[in-house]
Design an enzyme around this catalytic site. Structure first.
Site, PDB file in Angstrom:
ATOM      1  CG  ASP A 258      40.412  41.977  37.341  1.00 28.12           C
ATOM      2  OD1 ASP A 258      41.063  42.750  38.299  1.00 28.12           O
ATOM      3  OD2 ASP A 258      39.257  42.217  37.148  1.00 28.12           O
TER       4      ASP A 258
ATOM      5  CD  GLU B 150      33.898  40.862  35.957  1.00 28.36           C
ATOM      6  OE1 GLU B 150      34.591  40.164  35.879  1.00 28.36           O
ATOM      7  OE2 GLU B 150      33.700  41.823  36.773  1.00 28.36           O
TER       8      GLU B 150
END
Length: 179
Positions: free
Chosen positions: A163, A114
Site C-alpha cells: 500500500d 491511512e
C-alpha cells in the site's frame, strides 16, 4: 511549533500507541490504505479496529485480526472525513517491521496516515484534497518531513506491504501539495 491534534479531525479514542523514544524527531510521513472487509468502504470496521473494539467474528476475514493492536495517526475516509486516533507527538503502531534510509522501526520517527481504499481502487478526489491539507499542516509543524520523506508503506516494508498501491497517484498528490 508542535502539532498534536488536527483541529478539523474527529478525535477517536485509541489506546494503541505509546511515547516516542526520547529526543526523537518526527521526520517521515507514511501513507497507507485499509478497508475492512477488504474492498468494502464506508463500514465502521476500520474505526473499530483502531479503537480496539472490532468484533473479530463479525466477518470471516477478520479472524486474523484477533489480538492485533494497530493504529494510525489519521484515517481519511472516501468522503473526506478525517479521523485522528493518535496525537502526532506520540508513536502510533502503523508501520510494523520497517526501515527507511537504513533506520529501522519507522514508527519511532514517522506519522502514519491511512486512506480508506485498496491498492487497485482509485482514491477519491476529496481524499487527495484532505490528504494534501493534512500533509501541509504536518509539514509546517514538523519541518524535517520534506517531499522526499513522504513515502508509501510499500517503501518502508517492501515485500511485506504494497500500500497505498498503484491506484495512488503520487504525481497528482505532489502536484497538489506544491500548490
Amino acid at each position: 511549533m508542535s502539532l498534536d491534534w488536527l483541529s478539523a479531525a474527529n478525535r477517536r479514542p485509541c489506546t494503541y500507541y505509546d511515547d516516542r523514544p526520547e529526543q526523537e524527531t518526527v521526520s517521515l510521513l507514511v501513507i497507507h490504505n485499509i478497508s475492512l472487509p477488504a474492498g468494502k468502504f464506508g463500514t465502521a470496521y476500520v474505526d473499530e479496529l483502531f479503537c480496539g473494539t472490532l468484533e473479530c467474528d463479525a466477518h470471516p476475514s477478520f479472524c486474523d485480526l484477533k489480538g492485533v493492536e494497530v493504529s494510525a495517526h489519521c484515517f481519511i475516509r472516501r468522503d473526506g472525513q478525517v479521523l485522528q486516533y493518535v496525537p502526532f507527538n506520540k508513536r502510533a503502531w502503523h508501520a510494523g517491521v520497517s526501515s527507511f534510509e537504513g533506520r529501522h522501526r519507522c514508527n519511532d520517527f514517522s506519522i502514519g496516515i491511512e486512506l480508506e481504499g485498496t491498492d487497485d481502487t482509485p482514491y477519491s478526489e476529496v481524499q487527495y484534497q484532505r490528504l494534501v491539507a493534512v500533509t501541509k499542516e504536518i509539514m509546517a509543524a514538523y519541518p524535517a518531513i520534506t517531499r522526499q520523506r513522504i513515502v508509501g508503506h510499500c517503501d518502508i516494508a517492501p515485500g511485506r506491504k504494497t500500500d497505498p498501491g498503484p491506484a495512488f497517484q503520487w504525481s497528482e498528490f505532489f502536484h497538489q501539495l506544491e500548490q
